[in-house]
Design a protein around this motif. Structure first.
Motif, PDB file in Angstrom:
ATOM      1  N   UNK A 114      -4.067  10.353  -3.008  1.00 23.32           N
ATOM      2  CA  UNK A 114      -4.169   9.081  -3.740  1.00 23.32           C
ATOM      3  C   UNK A 114      -3.668   7.918  -2.887  1.00 23.32           C
ATOM      4  N   UNK A 115      -4.170   6.735  -3.212  1.00 23.26           N
ATOM      5  CA  UNK A 115      -3.656   5.526  -2.556  1.00 23.26           C
ATOM      6  C   UNK A 115      -3.622   4.393  -3.578  1.00 23.26           C
ATOM      7  N   UNK A 116      -2.579   3.594  -3.481  1.00 22.86           N
ATOM      8  CA  UNK A 116      -2.394   2.443  -4.361  1.00 22.86           C
ATOM      9  C   UNK A 116      -2.400   1.169  -3.527  1.00 22.86           C
TER      10      UNK A 116
ATOM     11  N   UNK B  68       0.861  -1.186   0.000  1.00 22.19           N
ATOM     12  CA  UNK B  68       0.000   0.000   0.000  1.00 22.19           C
ATOM     13  C   UNK B  68       0.892   1.228   0.000  1.00 22.19           C
ATOM     14  N   UNK B  69       0.517   2.201  -0.794  1.00 23.70           N
ATOM     15  CA  UNK B  69       1.246   3.459  -0.743  1.00 23.70           C
ATOM     16  C   UNK B  69       0.257   4.595  -0.963  1.00 23.70           C
ATOM     17  N   UNK B  70       0.455   5.679  -0.253  1.00 33.14           N
ATOM     18  CA  UNK B  70      -0.444   6.822  -0.387  1.00 33.14           C
ATOM     19  C   UNK B  70       0.375   8.093  -0.530  1.00 33.14           C
TER      20      UNK B  70
ATOM     21  N   UNK C 201       4.115  14.140  -1.293  1.00 29.56           N
ATOM     22  CA  UNK C 201       4.475  13.597   0.019  1.00 29.56           C
ATOM     23  C   UNK C 201       3.951  12.183   0.093  1.00 29.56           C
ATOM     24  N   UNK C 202       4.849  11.231   0.282  1.00 31.06           N
ATOM     25  CA  UNK C 202       4.469   9.819   0.304  1.00 31.06           C
ATOM     26  C   UNK C 202       4.312   9.337   1.727  1.00 31.06           C
TER      27      UNK C 202
END
Lengths: 457, 457
Positions: B274-276, B217-219, B303-304
């Motif tokens: 956003x989110x992946x 998960x990454x946002x 910004x992650x």
């Protein structure tokens, strides 16, 4: 006679596009399945929603049954006019009206077939994924809530119809849904119509969701030492979340059928036919995870179809299952069952069905969309032999009872028509009465495909 | 008086769990929105489906309105007993009944909240993705066909409810659907109930689909030079098929609200949150494709949030939007709009709405689930000022007209309740009458949440 009066008025409305020729009536009285010839009183070929509306108003006035007809590929007799009346053949309403590539949707008339639609979409980079095998009409697919090999990835018609235009039993033409991707604005009439088998209205326009053609596609066939290993591979694949575009089970009898029918040269063993859709980056990992899992379960003889034409050949073979099953007993009729169970009960359902086939007086095959818990047993019986007919009907009842006992449904994708009507009370209890109450509210005269899905009294 | 007679009998049935205390009535007469206090005659706290059934039978006998209540987080006054009667509070029906990890489904009572469910699921590797922001009850979410930030990836409640148990207006308790993944067995009563806002029955049990917790998960948050750039990034992202788990638009006013409310320190510019969700292999490619696209459109200040707690902080900020909007004008009420349009018309819809806010006599924010074409404009108005009240109602009408003109819907996820009832005729035409006909068939006395969704005469 009320039907005759309606037919006379319809003739005035449609001219030559209202047919009473014996050949036309016979064509529209046949089904792909084991039901007897049931010709309607007339066949109408409307060319517009306005004509459908006028046609239904005439039929409503005379209490004449109205039965929609797409491509005639139903397996449960949905489109048979069992109470007489007019079959409405949508062949001439076959236009793609709008391709909205930006919104990934398409607006079509109901007579467009899935192959014709995908042909039309080819240059857009988009496609319509629902694939029941037959080149069915999309109106018919919506009305039976069809699905097929790709539902494990892309869902069924329930998931892929965004909006409809429907002519109701009193001739009102309504729009359900919109081109917006979601809505909370009232009852989901689109969802109510999808799967209603023409008993609540005739669809005159559909808005369908499209999907991007995958960047990378790979398909394969592999054999397993026994059914349990194959079915457990499917269950674990789904539970691990490996994104499958297709995952189809084929039993040893079905493999033999493919060999007889199309010289497939498969070992007479259980097989999985699989397909992956993904990105160039992501797909190889998915394929490797599946392969590792399958090989751990004893899979062998992996054949990969990387080229488009090889994949077409693979799925053409898979889609020939009905005829390949019949090839096991030339001259026989096929009864095709369609249960769907929770995937945790799939192994049990398949094993009991296999034993039931082994004990039957006729050959049978099992194949199916096992990623969804849905599979078909086909029984090749002699329709002239009363003992076999009785045995096949008993088999059908047993498999449905099995599905319900395991928490599933009598029909995953073929629908009720006339073939599954006797199981509705057991499957739905009072819910079936509620369906009848909705039908009565929207079609009090019971003219829309009477005798299907619900009982009116 | 019929309601009094019903309440007396309900007291016999439920004892202390039938409350008429002023504080209880007031709590159940309030909503999150701008509607006036509307206390019911009584509040019932059933503990089982059997009790709900008995309760509805009593109310049916006396013609007493029955209104379901989950967590009270509705924004359109769904759970207000505008015609008096009994509010049925499902707080005590909050059990997770079965977690079927193998089938990726869960059976729950309606009072379970989404946070409680996900807490319960944590160890299973599965989760329930639908996230409307508020910690709503899942029964309420089903009844409003809720969705939220993750619908772009996982769908709405329409897509994630597999089966229901429902008590109908006459006290019959039916099951709709099954635990099978798909079915073609008759009308989709599950789909009819989802989004029916308690007007067709009270849900006493839900079977929900679960999803695997993503491997990776990454946002991120990024800023854009103007609204057009941000919106066009969304449109292109969706059209390129980059699999987003969340893609949320925030306008400059909303960014300011976050700064005021939670010291976010965002530039007062348009943003995307956003989110992946993906695999370790596949996700980096998705992230890179999105980033390249966004930077081409002028995005900056990425910004992650890689760590779980950083993502939680990010989405906590996003979910505080309602209060952050109110922080722009302390003491004001908020009217929250909810249109959804085809994504090709999103830029137009957002731009017109922005201009409309700029011209309004009160501050407003825009944010939304733009990957679905759904966004909310919130207007902070003074409910004591008749001019502002009139202006905010005009704004609301204009934004709905805009949505319908652009092929969309008046409400993407909040539902009709009493707030959107006046738009139903324009949105559905005769389709709204059909909804009324279904309601009349299933609830001829109009006791189930009367005054919502449909008009009965």
């Amino acid at each position: 006679m009320t039907i005759d009066a309606a037919v006379a008025e319809l003739h005035t409305l449609l001219g030559k596009r209202l047919s009473r020729s014996k050949s036309d009536l016979d064509i529209h009285g046949r089904s792909e399945s084991y039901f007897p010839l049931t010709p309607p009183d007339a066949v109408a070929y409307p060319e517009s929603a306005e004509e459908v509306e006028a046609l239904v108003r005439i039929c409503a006035q005379h209490g004449c049954p109205v039965v929609g007809w797409g491509a005639g590929s139903s397996l449960e007799g949905h489109a048979l006019a069992t109470q007489g009346g007019v079959v409405v053949d949508f062949t001439r309403m076959d236009k793609v009206l709008q391709v909205n590539a930006e919104d990934m949707d398409v607006v079509i008339q109901p007579g467009v077939t899935r192959e014709a639609l995908n042909e039309e979409l080819r240059a857009t980079g988009l496609f319509f994924p629902v694939d029941p095998g037959a080149n069915a009409s999309l109106g018919g697919m919506a009305m039976t809530r069809a699905s097929g090999t790709t539902a494990v990835r892309y869902g069924t018609m329930r998931d892929n119809v965004r909006a409809l235009e429907v002519v109701l039993a009193d001739g009102r033409r309504i729009r359900t849904g919109s081109r917006a991707k979601k809505t909370s604005a009232g009852y989901d009439l689109t969802g109510l119509m999808v799967g209603s088998e023409g008993t609540l209205g005739l669809v005159t326009e559909l808005t369908l969701k499209l999907h991007g053609q995958p960047e990378a596609v790979s398909a394969a066939v592999c054999a397993f030492p026994d059914m349990e290993a194959a079915v457990n591979t499917v269950i674990m694949t789904i539970q691990m979340g490996i994104p499958m575009a297709r995952i189809e089970f084929v039993d040893p009898n079905m493999a033999k059928g493919f060999n007889v029918y199309s010289g497939a040269g498969l070992p007479e063993a259980p097989h999985l036919f699989v397909e992956f859709h993904g990105s160039e980056d992501g797909m190889p990992g998915d394929v490797a995870r599946f392969r590792e899992l399958a090989e751990d379960m004893g899979a062998s003889g992996f054949e990969w179809a990387e080229k488009s034409e090889d994949r077409s050949a693979l799925w053409k073979m898979r889609h020939s299952a009905h005829y390949a099953s019949l090839a096991l007993r030339p001259g026989a009729r096929a009864l095709v069952t369609d249960i769907c169970v929770p995937i945790s009960r799939l192994a049990e359902a398949v094993e009991e069905t296999r034993a039931d086939i082994a004990a039957a007086p006729f050959p049978g095959t099992i194949l199916g969309h096992v990623g969804d818990g849905n599979f078909h047993a086909s029984l090749m019986f002699d329709e002239e032999d009363a003992t076999e007919v009785a045995a096949v009907m008993d088999f059908s009842r047993r498999i449905v009872e099995r599905a319900l006992r395991l928490g599933g449904t009598s029909t995953g994708e073929h629908g009720i028509g006339i073939g599954k009507l006797d199981y509705m009370a057991a499957e739905h209890g009072d819910g079936w009465n509620v369906m009848g109450e909705i039908k009565r509210a929207l079609d009090p005269q019971n003219i829309m495909n009477p005798g299907k899905v619900v009982r009116m009294n």
